[in-house]
Design an enzyme around this catalytic site. Sequence first.
Site, mmCIF file in Angstrom:
data_model
loop_
_atom_site.group_PDB
_atom_site.id
_atom_site.type_symbol
_atom_site.label_atom_id
_atom_site.label_comp_id
_atom_site.label_asym_id
_atom_site.label_seq_id
_atom_site.Cartn_x
_atom_site.Cartn_y
_atom_site.Cartn_z
ATOM 1 N N LEU A 90 0.824 -1.212 0.000
ATOM 2 C CA LEU A 90 0.000 0.000 0.000
ATOM 3 C C LEU A 90 0.859 1.264 0.000
ATOM 4 O O LEU A 90 0.556 2.240 0.678
ATOM 5 C CB LEU A 90 -0.956 0.012 1.203
ATOM 6 C CG LEU A 90 -1.990 -1.120 1.262
ATOM 7 C CD1 LEU A 90 -2.832 -1.009 2.525
ATOM 8 C CD2 LEU A 90 -2.876 -1.103 0.039
ATOM 9 N N CYS A 91 1.952 1.225 -0.764
ATOM 10 C CA CYS A 91 2.818 2.400 -0.861
ATOM 11 C C CYS A 91 3.202 2.659 -2.315
ATOM 12 O O CYS A 91 4.349 2.987 -2.625
ATOM 13 C CB CYS A 91 4.054 2.243 0.018
ATOM 14 S SG CYS A 91 4.933 0.676 -0.138
ATOM 15 N N GLY A 92 2.235 2.458 -3.205
ATOM 16 C CA GLY A 92 2.471 2.752 -4.608
ATOM 17 C C GLY A 92 3.534 1.858 -5.225
ATOM 18 O O GLY A 92 3.594 0.656 -4.953
#
Length: 291
Positions: A90-92
Amino acid sequence: MPSLKDLKNKITSIKNTRKITKAMQMVAAAKLRRAQEAAEAGRPYAERMNAVMAGLSASVATSDSAPRLLAGTGSDKVHLLVVMTAERGLCGGFNSTIVRLARVKANELLAEGKTVKILTVGKKGREQLRRDLGAHLIGHVDLSEVKRVGYAQAQMISKDILARFDAGEFDVATIFFNRFQSVISQVPTAQQVIPAKYDAVEAGGATALYDYEPSEEGILADLLPRGVATQVFTALLENGASEQGARMSAMDNATRNAGDMIDKYTTIYNRSRQAAITKELIEIISGAEAL
């Protein structure tokens, strides 16, 4: 066409998701401040350390008594790639960019007939590299229980790397991480740590001559392991700030996208509801006229 109840449930679900992504964005923003401060505070020490090491290594690099960490083994047949990623997603594209750089390097070395060994730091990098380079994975460092990465973790990783080098497991070691520039900009970086490489420019162009006691070789033998630990620590700090910046940006985009979807489905819901009301009115009027 979905029913009004289905549309209402979807809108409610997206609103709940938006609350989660907004909360994650705020948490990442709070963590980013601390991580960025730590990364920026560590840079002057790392730069000064590199400058000192550059001055020392320049005078003994060609000496027969130069330490192995500086001179190397005389071969570059076996390469150790230390890939540093995050423990969570969930951090690109934060994890993917590091893994992509490491994968390209590994494939280049394999094409040249070199032997590649991979040490992963962080769960996500191991998961991605296991798919096509699983046979080259030789170790993993789990930092999932560490709330705030410090110098102790850097020492642990550097001791593992140095122990493998002393055991003759590799000739060249390179670490892969993201260097933090801003919330929206993280630069995938590959930095060779063994044999040690120090740019002469980092020494500040000093021309003063020094007499060392003990000898330069003796000082380097003590400083080089610390230099590896410092480079690993700097990479961990830069990676930590980059991760939080990437997560903050990714969650901000997710929150905005959720808002757009809510607006879209709200419009569809209102139109469907209006169409249903209009249809009911037509049926009532038609029935009344029939009577």
